[in-house]
Motif scaffolding. Structure first.
Motif, PDB file in Angstrom:
ATOM      1  N   ALA A   1     -13.504 -14.668  -4.743  1.00 51.85           N
ATOM      2  CA  ALA A   1     -12.638 -13.503  -4.515  1.00 51.85           C
ATOM      3  C   ALA A   1     -11.488 -13.478  -5.513  1.00 51.85           C
ATOM      4  O   ALA A   1     -11.148 -12.415  -6.056  1.00 51.85           O
ATOM      5  CB  ALA A   1     -12.112 -13.519  -3.084  1.00 51.85           C
ATOM      6  N   LYS A   2     -10.904 -14.626  -5.789  1.00 46.07           N
ATOM      7  CA  LYS A   2      -9.792 -14.701  -6.740  1.00 46.07           C
ATOM      8  C   LYS A   2     -10.238 -14.252  -8.126  1.00 46.07           C
ATOM      9  O   LYS A   2      -9.574 -13.442  -8.777  1.00 46.07           O
ATOM     10  CB  LYS A   2      -9.261 -16.127  -6.789  1.00 46.07           C
ATOM     11  CG  LYS A   2      -8.118 -16.343  -7.747  1.00 46.07           C
ATOM     12  CD  LYS A   2      -7.645 -17.790  -7.673  1.00 46.07           C
ATOM     13  CE  LYS A   2      -6.445 -18.026  -8.544  1.00 46.07           C
ATOM     14  NZ  LYS A   2      -6.764 -18.359  -9.899  1.00 46.07           N
ATOM     15  N   ILE A   3     -11.360 -14.767  -8.585  1.00 46.10           N
ATOM     16  CA  ILE A   3     -11.868 -14.412  -9.918  1.00 46.10           C
ATOM     17  C   ILE A   3     -12.223 -12.932  -9.980  1.00 46.10           C
ATOM     18  O   ILE A   3     -11.862 -12.234 -10.933  1.00 46.10           O
ATOM     19  CB  ILE A   3     -13.083 -15.281 -10.277  1.00 46.10           C
ATOM     20  CG1 ILE A   3     -12.644 -16.733 -10.433  1.00 46.10           C
ATOM     21  CG2 ILE A   3     -13.763 -14.767 -11.540  1.00 46.10           C
ATOM     22  CD1 ILE A   3     -13.783 -17.718 -10.443  1.00 46.10           C
ATOM     23  N   ALA A   4     -12.926 -12.440  -8.979  1.00 43.56           N
ATOM     24  CA  ALA A   4     -13.328 -11.034  -8.972  1.00 43.56           C
ATOM     25  C   ALA A   4     -12.109 -10.116  -8.975  1.00 43.56           C
ATOM     26  O   ALA A   4     -12.072  -9.132  -9.723  1.00 43.56           O
ATOM     27  CB  ALA A   4     -14.213 -10.743  -7.762  1.00 43.56           C
ATOM     28  N   ASN A   5     -11.115 -10.436  -8.183  1.00 44.18           N
ATOM     29  CA  ASN A   5      -9.921  -9.594  -8.117  1.00 44.18           C
ATOM     30  C   ASN A   5      -9.112  -9.642  -9.412  1.00 44.18           C
ATOM     31  O   ASN A   5      -8.588  -8.631  -9.863  1.00 44.18           O
ATOM     32  CB  ASN A   5      -9.058  -9.981  -6.924  1.00 44.18           C
ATOM     33  CG  ASN A   5      -9.693  -9.542  -5.630  1.00 44.18           C
ATOM     34  OD1 ASN A   5     -10.327  -8.508  -5.547  1.00 44.18           O
ATOM     35  ND2 ASN A   5      -9.540 -10.355  -4.596  1.00 44.18           N
ATOM     36  N   GLU A   6      -9.027 -10.822 -10.029  1.00 45.04           N
ATOM     37  CA  GLU A   6      -8.310 -10.923 -11.302  1.00 45.04           C
ATOM     38  C   GLU A   6      -9.014 -10.132 -12.391  1.00 45.04           C
ATOM     39  O   GLU A   6      -8.374  -9.440 -13.186  1.00 45.04           O
ATOM     40  CB  GLU A   6      -8.166 -12.386 -11.715  1.00 45.04           C
ATOM     41  CG  GLU A   6      -7.148 -13.135 -10.887  1.00 45.04           C
ATOM     42  CD  GLU A   6      -7.074 -14.615 -11.225  1.00 45.04           C
ATOM     43  OE1 GLU A   6      -7.847 -15.088 -12.087  1.00 45.04           O
ATOM     44  OE2 GLU A   6      -6.243 -15.301 -10.615  1.00 45.04           O
ATOM     45  N   CYS A   7     -10.337 -10.219 -12.439  1.00 42.68           N
ATOM     46  CA  CYS A   7     -11.099  -9.472 -13.443  1.00 42.68           C
ATOM     47  C   CYS A   7     -10.977  -7.972 -13.196  1.00 42.68           C
ATOM     48  O   CYS A   7     -10.825  -7.189 -14.139  1.00 42.68           O
ATOM     49  CB  CYS A   7     -12.550  -9.912 -13.443  1.00 42.68           C
ATOM     50  SG  CYS A   7     -13.532  -9.086 -14.712  1.00 42.68           S
ATOM     51  N   LEU A   8     -11.034  -7.571 -11.952  1.00 44.18           N
ATOM     52  CA  LEU A   8     -10.894  -6.153 -11.622  1.00 44.18           C
ATOM     53  C   LEU A   8      -9.527  -5.636 -12.067  1.00 44.18           C
ATOM     54  O   LEU A   8      -9.429  -4.553 -12.655  1.00 44.18           O
ATOM     55  CB  LEU A   8     -11.079  -5.928 -10.120  1.00 44.18           C
ATOM     56  CG  LEU A   8     -10.927  -4.485  -9.648  1.00 44.18           C
ATOM     57  CD1 LEU A   8     -11.976  -3.587 -10.298  1.00 44.18           C
ATOM     58  CD2 LEU A   8     -11.045  -4.422  -8.139  1.00 44.18           C
ATOM     59  N   ALA A   9      -8.490  -6.402 -11.835  1.00 45.05           N
ATOM     60  CA  ALA A   9      -7.147  -5.991 -12.244  1.00 45.05           C
ATOM     61  C   ALA A   9      -7.046  -5.898 -13.765  1.00 45.05           C
ATOM     62  O   ALA A   9      -6.392  -5.008 -14.298  1.00 45.05           O
ATOM     63  CB  ALA A   9      -6.115  -6.968 -11.696  1.00 45.05           C
TER      64      ALA A   9
ATOM     65  N   ILE B   1     -17.618  -8.546 -10.455  1.00 43.44           N
ATOM     66  CA  ILE B   1     -18.606  -9.253  -9.637  1.00 43.44           C
ATOM     67  C   ILE B   1     -19.441 -10.187 -10.510  1.00 43.44           C
ATOM     68  O   ILE B   1     -19.682 -11.339 -10.156  1.00 43.44           O
ATOM     69  CB  ILE B   1     -19.501  -8.251  -8.883  1.00 43.44           C
ATOM     70  CG1 ILE B   1     -18.678  -7.544  -7.802  1.00 43.44           C
ATOM     71  CG2 ILE B   1     -20.712  -8.946  -8.267  1.00 43.44           C
ATOM     72  CD1 ILE B   1     -19.380  -6.374  -7.166  1.00 43.44           C
ATOM     73  N   ARG B   2     -19.878  -9.706 -11.660  1.00 44.49           N
ATOM     74  CA  ARG B   2     -20.695 -10.539 -12.554  1.00 44.49           C
ATOM     75  C   ARG B   2     -19.934 -11.777 -13.021  1.00 44.49           C
ATOM     76  O   ARG B   2     -20.482 -12.878 -13.045  1.00 44.49           O
ATOM     77  CB  ARG B   2     -21.190  -9.734 -13.746  1.00 44.49           C
ATOM     78  CG  ARG B   2     -22.273  -8.736 -13.387  1.00 44.49           C
ATOM     79  CD  ARG B   2     -22.915  -8.119 -14.620  1.00 44.49           C
ATOM     80  NE  ARG B   2     -21.974  -7.445 -15.495  1.00 44.49           N
ATOM     81  CZ  ARG B   2     -21.563  -6.184 -15.351  1.00 44.49           C
ATOM     82  NH1 ARG B   2     -22.015  -5.464 -14.335  1.00 44.49           N
ATOM     83  NH2 ARG B   2     -20.713  -5.650 -16.211  1.00 44.49           N
ATOM     84  N   GLU B   3     -18.676 -11.596 -13.393  1.00 40.31           N
ATOM     85  CA  GLU B   3     -17.886 -12.741 -13.853  1.00 40.31           C
ATOM     86  C   GLU B   3     -17.680 -13.757 -12.736  1.00 40.31           C
ATOM     87  O   GLU B   3     -17.817 -14.962 -12.950  1.00 40.31           O
ATOM     88  CB  GLU B   3     -16.537 -12.280 -14.400  1.00 40.31           C
ATOM     89  CG  GLU B   3     -16.629 -11.704 -15.780  1.00 40.31           C
ATOM     90  CD  GLU B   3     -15.275 -11.518 -16.436  1.00 40.31           C
ATOM     91  OE1 GLU B   3     -14.298 -12.206 -16.050  1.00 40.31           O
ATOM     92  OE2 GLU B   3     -15.196 -10.684 -17.353  1.00 40.31           O
ATOM     93  N   ALA B   4     -17.361 -13.289 -11.554  1.00 40.59           N
ATOM     94  CA  ALA B   4     -17.161 -14.199 -10.427  1.00 40.59           C
ATOM     95  C   ALA B   4     -18.460 -14.933 -10.095  1.00 40.59           C
ATOM     96  O   ALA B   4     -18.457 -16.142  -9.866  1.00 40.59           O
ATOM     97  CB  ALA B   4     -16.646 -13.435  -9.214  1.00 40.59           C
ATOM     98  N   ASN B   5     -19.575 -14.209 -10.099  1.00 40.01           N
ATOM     99  CA  ASN B   5     -20.863 -14.839  -9.828  1.00 40.01           C
ATOM    100  C   ASN B   5     -21.185 -15.904 -10.870  1.00 40.01           C
ATOM    101  O   ASN B   5     -21.710 -16.977 -10.539  1.00 40.01           O
ATOM    102  CB  ASN B   5     -21.982 -13.790  -9.812  1.00 40.01           C
ATOM    103  CG  ASN B   5     -21.946 -12.927  -8.582  1.00 40.01           C
ATOM    104  OD1 ASN B   5     -21.221 -13.190  -7.633  1.00 40.01           O
ATOM    105  ND2 ASN B   5     -22.736 -11.870  -8.604  1.00 40.01           N
TER     106      ASN B   5
END
Length: 59
Positions: free
Chosen positions: A25-33, A42-46
């Protein structure tokens, strides 16, 4: 749309511990921001979670 740790398992089965779900969740939210692209987030977090899951010792 910010993600929560509980949503991680819908996107990757490898986020199978509370710590990995929080990290996802942390990675996905940071990338989204940073990018504004939900798919990329989502791809980066995965990818990070998959890399960590491969490195984890199996018991």
């Amino acid at each position: 749309m910010p993600w929560h740790a509980e949503e991680a398992e819908r996107h990757t089965h490898r986020a199978n511990t509370p710590e990995l779900r929080e990290l996802w969740a942390k990675i996905a939210n940071e990338c989204l921001a940073r990018t504004g692209d939900e798919g990329r987030a989502i791809r980066e977090a995965n990818a990070v979670i998959a890399r960590l899951a491969r490195q984890a010792p199996r018991g």
